[in-house]
Design a protein around this motif. Structure first.
Motif, PDB file in Angstrom:
ATOM      1  N   LEU A 128       0.790  -1.227   0.000  1.00  0.00           N
ATOM      2  CA  LEU A 128       0.000   0.000   0.000  1.00  0.00           C
ATOM      3  C   LEU A 128       0.826   1.283   0.000  1.00  0.00           C
ATOM      4  N   LEU A 129       2.069   1.227   0.472  1.00  0.00           N
ATOM      5  CA  LEU A 129       2.843   2.467   0.587  1.00  0.00           C
ATOM      6  C   LEU A 129       2.986   3.227  -0.725  1.00  0.00           C
ATOM      7  N   PRO A 130       3.247   2.563  -1.847  1.00  0.00           N
ATOM      8  CA  PRO A 130       3.315   3.322  -3.109  1.00  0.00           C
ATOM      9  C   PRO A 130       1.948   3.819  -3.579  1.00  0.00           C
ATOM     10  N   HIS A 131       0.914   3.375  -2.913  1.00  0.00           N
ATOM     11  CA  HIS A 131      -0.452   3.766  -3.277  1.00  0.00           C
ATOM     12  C   HIS A 131      -1.058   4.525  -2.097  1.00  0.00           C
ATOM     13  N   ALA A 132      -0.490   5.674  -1.808  1.00  0.00           N
ATOM     14  CA  ALA A 132      -0.874   6.426  -0.612  1.00  0.00           C
ATOM     15  C   ALA A 132      -2.339   6.816  -0.615  1.00  0.00           C
ATOM     16  N   GLU A 133      -2.949   6.903  -1.811  1.00  0.00           N
ATOM     17  CA  GLU A 133      -4.350   7.276  -1.870  1.00  0.00           C
ATOM     18  C   GLU A 133      -5.244   6.237  -1.215  1.00  0.00           C
ATOM     19  N   PHE A 134      -4.745   4.999  -1.072  1.00  0.00           N
ATOM     20  CA  PHE A 134      -5.533   3.944  -0.450  1.00  0.00           C
ATOM     21  C   PHE A 134      -5.516   4.014   1.076  1.00  0.00           C
ATOM     22  N   LEU A 135      -4.535   4.651   1.650  1.00  0.00           N
ATOM     23  CA  LEU A 135      -4.375   4.616   3.103  1.00  0.00           C
ATOM     24  C   LEU A 135      -5.570   5.196   3.863  1.00  0.00           C
ATOM     25  N   PRO A 136      -6.183   6.319   3.410  1.00  0.00           N
ATOM     26  CA  PRO A 136      -7.321   6.845   4.175  1.00  0.00           C
ATOM     27  C   PRO A 136      -8.582   6.001   4.082  1.00  0.00           C
ATOM     28  N   ILE A 137      -8.673   5.100   3.102  1.00  0.00           N
ATOM     29  CA  ILE A 137      -9.925   4.340   2.933  1.00  0.00           C
ATOM     30  C   ILE A 137      -9.780   2.882   3.358  1.00  0.00           C
ATOM     31  N   THR A 138      -8.642   2.516   3.940  1.00  0.00           N
ATOM     32  CA  THR A 138      -8.424   1.155   4.423  1.00  0.00           C
ATOM     33  C   THR A 138      -8.010   1.201   5.892  1.00  0.00           C
ATOM     34  N   PRO A 139      -8.190   0.106   6.627  1.00  0.00           N
ATOM     35  CA  PRO A 139      -7.741   0.098   8.024  1.00  0.00           C
ATOM     36  C   PRO A 139      -6.230   0.277   8.113  1.00  0.00           C
ATOM     37  N   ARG A 140      -5.776   0.928   9.154  1.00  0.00           N
ATOM     38  CA  ARG A 140      -4.333   1.018   9.379  1.00  0.00           C
ATOM     39  C   ARG A 140      -3.747  -0.380   9.536  1.00  0.00           C
ATOM     40  N   PHE A 141      -2.651  -0.600   8.849  1.00  0.00           N
ATOM     41  CA  PHE A 141      -1.980  -1.893   8.850  1.00  0.00           C
ATOM     42  C   PHE A 141      -0.719  -1.792   9.689  1.00  0.00           C
ATOM     43  N   TYR A 142      -0.610  -2.662  10.719  1.00  0.00           N
ATOM     44  CA  TYR A 142       0.524  -2.608  11.634  1.00  0.00           C
ATOM     45  C   TYR A 142       1.510  -3.746  11.423  1.00  0.00           C
ATOM     46  N   GLY A 143       1.290  -4.599  10.450  1.00  0.00           N
ATOM     47  CA  GLY A 143       2.232  -5.670  10.183  1.00  0.00           C
ATOM     48  C   GLY A 143       1.599  -7.046  10.233  1.00  0.00           C
ATOM     49  N   THR A 144       2.433  -8.054  10.300  1.00  0.00           N
ATOM     50  CA  THR A 144       1.969  -9.440  10.280  1.00  0.00           C
ATOM     51  C   THR A 144       2.486 -10.184  11.501  1.00  0.00           C
ATOM     52  N   LEU A 145       1.873 -11.315  11.774  1.00  0.00           N
ATOM     53  CA  LEU A 145       2.348 -12.177  12.852  1.00  0.00           C
ATOM     54  C   LEU A 145       2.004 -13.613  12.509  1.00  0.00           C
ATOM     55  N   THR A 146       2.613 -14.523  13.236  1.00  0.00           N
ATOM     56  CA  THR A 146       2.338 -15.943  13.081  1.00  0.00           C
ATOM     57  C   THR A 146       1.747 -16.478  14.370  1.00  0.00           C
ATOM     58  N   LEU A 147       0.590 -17.096  14.272  1.00  0.00           N
ATOM     59  CA  LEU A 147      -0.048 -17.740  15.411  1.00  0.00           C
ATOM     60  C   LEU A 147       0.353 -19.205  15.385  1.00  0.00           C
ATOM     61  N   ARG A 148       1.075 -19.627  16.424  1.00  0.00           N
ATOM     62  CA  ARG A 148       1.545 -21.001  16.475  1.00  0.00           C
ATOM     63  C   ARG A 148       1.050 -21.639  17.767  1.00  0.00           C
TER      64      ARG A 148
END
Length: 334
Positions: A45-65
């Motif tokens: 999404l970073l190169p598509h900054a226009e999408f940031l205001p219309i999508t939830p804030r993304f804080y990264g990924t994780l693995t549930l083990r």
């Protein structure tokens, strides 16, 4: 190391989609089991900054083990998940609706059986006639001091002729004419912004949704409208000062989810500038601005960028029809 996630529980404001979405202890973040396609989309999404205001804030990924217990054998396969802002955070009594977009709901990789099944659902619902369908709702009723849940069968029973009923269920007449108008104006703004962004990019986002949340508690809604109106009049644009950006760290720790120990949870935001991953801080007086509503595009498990193929008219048709529905309802009460 930042103690961001210490425990989590089932997310009870989810109104559609697959089970398994979790809420962190603070209530600010949701943890959603995800697919490689959806993870790749959020990470792009970073190169598509226009999408940031219309999508939830993304804080990264994780693995549930899941922990294997005494025998050491795991009781389930590891699951990749994304960490997103909780769009219902900050509301006293959040009213939530998930609106699935598009006539076509399957991507190019879907097997024939799935294509036929989803086409059959679309053909007999408003997905086929209006290119959107109510996938689920949760509405607070002040007079009864309780929520009413509308599961997917409710939306599947709506038609193009009676879909307006869903607006009246979601924003009840009992809320009052003035409050309903204020909410609808903001919903029109939010859906209109999604239309502006989507028509300017080249994507295919099959089975994506618009998620709408508004404040259902009358007194809290009045306060939110008053505060937001004052901010608009003062010229406040809602953006944080660049000098107040918050550092975001990589988090790895063990947590407890629904009574099970989950290991190897990692949130990595090293590739993101702080302005896109910071967690909103309280104002100087220790209180956050009360939201009136939030409108976001969500669910990107079947979304890809498609350079050279033009905008996603399948999604845009649903967005435009949804916008017309809200505008017509607003016109009827003004």
């Amino acid at each position: 190391m930042t103690d961001l996630i210490t425990s989590a529980s089932a997310f009870d404001n989810q109104v559609a989609g697959h089970d398994g979405v979790l809420l962190d202890a603070s209530g600010d973040l949701v943890i959603k089991p995800s697919t490689p396609v959806e993870i790749a989309f959020y990470e792009s999404l970073l190169p598509h900054a226009e999408f940031l205001p219309i999508t939830p804030r993304f804080y990264g990924t994780l693995t549930l083990r899941p922990n294997g217990g005494e025998g050491g054998a795991g009781d389930g396969a590891p699951r990749d998940a994304i960490v997103l802002e909780n769009l219902t955070a900050g509301f006293n009594k959040p009213c939530v609706v998930d609106v699935k977009l598009g006539r076509r709901l399957w991507d190019d990789n879907a097997p024939l059986e799935k294509r036929e099944r989803l086409d059959a659902v679309a053909a007999k619902t408003t997905s086929g006639s209006l290119a959107f369908r109510v996938a689920g709702m949760k509405v607070w009723h002040h007079a009864l001091s309780t929520y009413t849940l509308y599961e997917r069968t409710y939306g599947q029973g709506l038609t193009a002729e009676n879909v307006r009923d869903a607006v009246n269920e979601f924003i009840p007449v009992a809320l009052g004419k003035g409050r309903r108008a204020e909410v609808l104006r903001r919903l029109c703004e939010g859906v209109g912004e999604i239309e502006m962004v989507v028509k300017g990019v080249e994507t295919r986002m099959y089975s994506a949704s618009v998620l709408i949340v508004y404040e259902g508690a009358a007194e809290a809604l009045d306060a939110a409208i008053k505060a937001e109106t004052a901010e608009r009049l003062s010229g406040y644009d809602g953006e944080e000062d660049e000098d107040e950006e918050e550092e975001f760290e990589v988090i790895t720790e063990t947590t407890i989810i629904d009574g099970r120990e989950v290991q190897n949870m990692t949130i990595s935001a090293s590739s993101m500038p702080a302005s896109t991953v910071d967690i909103a801080e309280d104002d100087d007086d220790g209180e956050e601005t009360q939201p009136v509503c939030r409108v976001r595009l969500i669910d990107f498990a079947h979304t890809t960028w498609t350079p050279g193929e033009g905008p996603d008219e399948n999604v845009l048709e649903g967005v435009r029809n949804l916008l017309s529905l809200f505008k017509n309802e607003l016109d009827s009460i003004e």
